[in-house]
Design a protein around this motif. Structure first.
Motif: not given
Length: 301
Positions: A7-13, A17-26, A33-34, A103-110
């Motif tokens: 599974p992904l460590d984190c899925l960002v939905i 601005a928030a999603g791209l900043v969060a993904a960049t940090y991760l 991260v996806q 499609q299915r994505l699995r992630a430990r955090r969202v």
């Protein structure tokens, strides 16, 4: 287990601005991260923003959005175009299952970064004004640019009353287009409206006209025509948060999610950042919340 099966460590939905900043940090934390992006960030509606520091001459929202995508791409973040249809707990309670069509994505955090939606004014003719910057939705963002103008605030109830008072503070000639609600709102604000020089117009609106180099013209039901330099619809926001509330997250009536100091919702492992999370709807706030949420996610894994 292969890397592809993990599974992904984190899925960002959400890819604003928030999603791209969060993904960049991760990504910089070296997490898998996806980002899933429906492509409808409100950034793209902003003709030019002047309160994002680092751009003293302002920057178009679409250009800022593109820069954020390019920045995230430097760290391998490539948003997946699409919309998450459902979010569930997997058989393993520590994993979320996201459904995107087939499609299915699995992630430990969202981290949910689905933003907000402005409730559109029920008046024909305003769409062109939004493109031209004559119709605006955020006086906190750009009230400074309206100084000494003729400004209309369109909407019923105390929200619009307060917005009219706020905009009057920029030495504007403000008219509150109250949509027939002037006699059924917070009477305690009326003396303040009068003291601020706000005109109240309670007539129904027939339509509006916007055009390059022309004022915003509003036709009233009684045949009068009012002209403004800027018009702010003030009908509120809705926040797409059913993916979270369906799992047990708590939200206000408009869908804005309750979060703790680390931006985690009432659902363990499910975070929210940006306009969908409780707080001031601003690009800088979204970025700050995203940094906090991403760091909390990293530290929790």
């Amino acid at each position: 287990m292969s890397n592809a099966d993990r599974p992904l460590d984190c899925l960002v939905i959400g890819g604003g601005a928030a999603g791209l900043v969060a993904a960049t940090y991760l990504a910089r934390y070296r997490r898998r991260v996806q980002v899933v992006d429906a492509g409808d960030s409100r950034l793209q509606w902003i003709p030019r923003t002047h309160n994002v520091l680092g751009f003293p001459d302002g920057i178009a929202g679409s250009a800022l959005w593109q820069r954020l995508r390019e920045h995230a791409a430097r760290y391998g973040v490539e948003p997946l175009d699409g919309c998450v249809d459902a979010l569930r707990r997997g058989q393993d309670e520590d994993v979320f299952d996201a459904v995107l069509g087939t499609q299915r994505l699995r992630a430990r955090r969202v981290i949910l970064c689905t933003g907000a939606r402005d409730i559109a004014a029920p008046v024909k003719g305003l769409d062109e004004g939004l493109r031209l910057g004559q119709v605006r939705y955020c006086p906190v963002c750009d009230g400074f640019e309206t100084q000494h103008q003729r400004v209309a605030v369109l909407g019923p109830g105390p929200r619009a009353q307060r917005e009219a008072l706020f905009i009057a503070g920029f030495d504007n000639q403000v008219t509150w287009l109250s949509m027939g609600s002037a006699n059924a709102v917070d009477a305690s604000l009326s003396p303040r409206l009068r003291a601020a020089g706000v005109t109240v117009e309670d007539q129904a609106l027939a339509r509006a006209r916007c055009g390059e180099g022309q004022p915003v013209e509003v036709d009233l039901a009684d045949g009068r025509v009012l002209c403004f330099d800027t018009l702010y619809p003030a009908l509120g926001l809705s926040h797409p948060s059913t993916l979270a509330t369906g799992l047990g997250a708590r939200a206000a009536a408009d869908g804005q999610l309750e979060v703790d100091d680390h931006l985690q919702t009432a659902v363990p492992g499910l975070y929210a950042a940006g306009d969908v999370a409780a707080g001031l709807n601003q690009i800088s706030v979204a970025a700050g919340q995203a940094a906090i949420a991403a760091t909390a996610v990293h530290n929790s894994l």
